[in-house]
Write an enzyme that holds these catalytic residues in place. Structure first.
Site, PDB file in Angstrom:
ATOM      1  N   THR A  27      74.564 -35.587  70.840  1.00  0.00           N
ATOM      2  CA  THR A  27      73.167 -35.304  70.494  1.00  0.00           C
ATOM      3  C   THR A  27      73.052 -35.475  68.985  1.00  0.00           C
ATOM      4  OG1 THR A  27      73.591 -32.954  70.098  1.00  0.00           O
ATOM      5  CG2 THR A  27      72.989 -33.573  72.342  1.00  0.00           C
ATOM      6  N   LEU A  58      77.399 -31.597  68.869  1.00  0.00           N
ATOM      7  CA  LEU A  58      76.231 -30.844  68.406  1.00  0.00           C
ATOM      8  C   LEU A  58      76.241 -30.904  66.880  1.00  0.00           C
ATOM      9  CD1 LEU A  58      76.781 -27.682  70.694  1.00  0.00           C
ATOM     10  CD2 LEU A  58      75.492 -29.760  71.228  1.00  0.00           C
ATOM     11  N   VAL A  84      81.695 -30.347  66.834  1.00  0.00           N
ATOM     12  CA  VAL A  84      80.714 -30.241  65.745  1.00  0.00           C
ATOM     13  C   VAL A  84      80.562 -31.597  65.053  1.00  0.00           C
ATOM     14  CG1 VAL A  84      80.191 -29.128  63.541  1.00  0.00           C
ATOM     15  CG2 VAL A  84      81.194 -27.801  65.420  1.00  0.00           C
ATOM     16  N   LYS A  85      79.292 -31.992  64.908  1.00  0.00           N
ATOM     17  CA  LYS A  85      79.015 -33.284  64.275  1.00  0.00           C
ATOM     18  C   LYS A  85      78.583 -33.032  62.837  1.00  0.00           C
ATOM     19  CE  LYS A  85      76.723 -37.325  66.283  1.00  0.00           C
ATOM     20  NZ  LYS A  85      75.522 -37.715  67.023  1.00  0.00           N
ATOM     21  N   VAL A  86      79.230 -33.697  61.887  1.00  0.00           N
ATOM     22  CA  VAL A  86      78.830 -33.567  60.478  1.00  0.00           C
ATOM     23  C   VAL A  86      78.602 -34.964  59.913  1.00  0.00           C
ATOM     24  CG1 VAL A  86      80.183 -31.425  60.162  1.00  0.00           C
ATOM     25  CG2 VAL A  86      81.195 -33.621  59.524  1.00  0.00           C
TER      26      VAL A  86
END
Ligand code: G3P
Length: 218
Positions: A27, A58, A84-86
Site C-alpha cells: 500500500t 504499510l 514498514v515502508k520508508v
C-alpha cells in the site's frame, strides 16, 4: 517470483486472495487515502493483514528519522505480516537501520537509481521498490534499473529482495520476471490482465458449443 497486489482496496484483495493469486500486498499513502474516507487507516491495515498470509507493506508518512521510526513501530505493531515502508531519503535510510535493528522488516520505496538500491541493501532493507513505470513515464528505461540492481545484489551478495513497483501493464511483469526481480507488485487491473486471455475465452466457447451439439452428459 512473488506476486503482490498494489492496492488498499479490501474487495480487490479478497478477490485476488480467494483465487490464490497473491503472496502479499503493498500500500502507499495515495492508495489508502483513495479508499479510507472517514475510517482510521490502521483499521483498514489490520483488515488487509488478516486477509493475506504474507507481507503487507504499510508506509510511514513522516519525513524525519525519529518520527519515521515511531510511526514504523506503530505500523509494525498492527500485525505480524506488516512490513514498514520508508522512502529512499537520507532520513529514510537511517530509519531503515533503526527499525531493522529492532527486528522490523523494511521496504524502502521510491527507488529510482541503482545507487539508491545499493544503500537500501546496506541499510538492511528486506525489500527495495524500484518504480519502473514512473521511470518509463519520463522517457527512461525502468527495466534497465531492475537489471542493474539484480547485477549489484548478486555480485555483492545482498539478500534484499527486488520488488518491482509502479507496474503499468503485463509486459512490465513479464520483463521483471525475466530480469530476476524477486517480487512484483501489481495493480488489480493488471493482475487480471495477466490471468485472462482472449484465446482462452474463444477456445472455451468453441469447446462448450461442440459439447452442446453432441448432446452428451458428464
Ligand atoms: O506502491 C508503489 C507503486 O507501485 C506506485 O505505482 O502507479 O503510482 O507509479 P504508481
Amino acid at each position: 517470483m512473488k506476486i503482490f497486489l498494489d492496492t488498499a482496496d479490501v474487495g480487490e484483495i479478497h478477490r485476488a486472495s480467494d483465487a490464490g493469486l497473491i503472496d502479499g500486498i503493498t500500500t502507499n499513502p495515495s492508495l489508502i487515502s483513495k479508499i479510507a474516507g472517514n475510517r482510521d487507516p490502521k483499521e483498514i491495515y489490520l483488515e488487509i493483514c488478516e486477509i493475506v498470509d504474507g507481507p503487507v507493506s504499510l508506509e510511514v508518512v513522516a519525513i524525519e528519522r525519529a518520527r519515521m521510526v515511531e510511526e514504523g513501530r506503530k505500523l509494525a505493531g498492527i500485525h505480524e505480516n506488516a512490513v514498514v515502508k520508508v522512502p529512499l531519503t537520507e532520513d529514510g535510510l537511517k530509519a531503515c537501520r533503526d527499525l531493522v535493528s529492532t527486528g522490523i522488516r523494511v521496504n524502502v520505496t521510491l527507488c529510482f537509481s541503482a545507487s539508491q538500491a545499493l544503500f537500501a541493501a546496506k541499510a538492511g532493507a528486506s525489500y527495495i521498490s524500484p518504480f519502473v513505470g514512473r521511470i518509463d513515464d519520463i522517457s527512461g528505461e525502468g527495466m534497465q534499473l531492475i537489471h542493474q540492481i539484480r547485477q549489484i545484489y548478486d555480485g555483492y551478495g545482498y539478500a534484499t529482495e527486488i520488488l518491482a513497483a509502479s507496474i503499468r501493464h503485463p509486459l512490465h511483469v513479464v520483463e521483471s520476471m525475466t530480469l530476476g526481480a524477486d517480487c512484483c507488485t501489481i495493480p488489480p487491473k493488471v493482475l487480471w490482465q495477466l490471468v485472462e486471455h482472449p484465446l482462452t475465452d474463444r477456445g472455451l466457447e468453441a469447446f462448450l458449443a461442440d459439447w452442446d451439439k453432441s448432446g452428451a452428459e458428464l
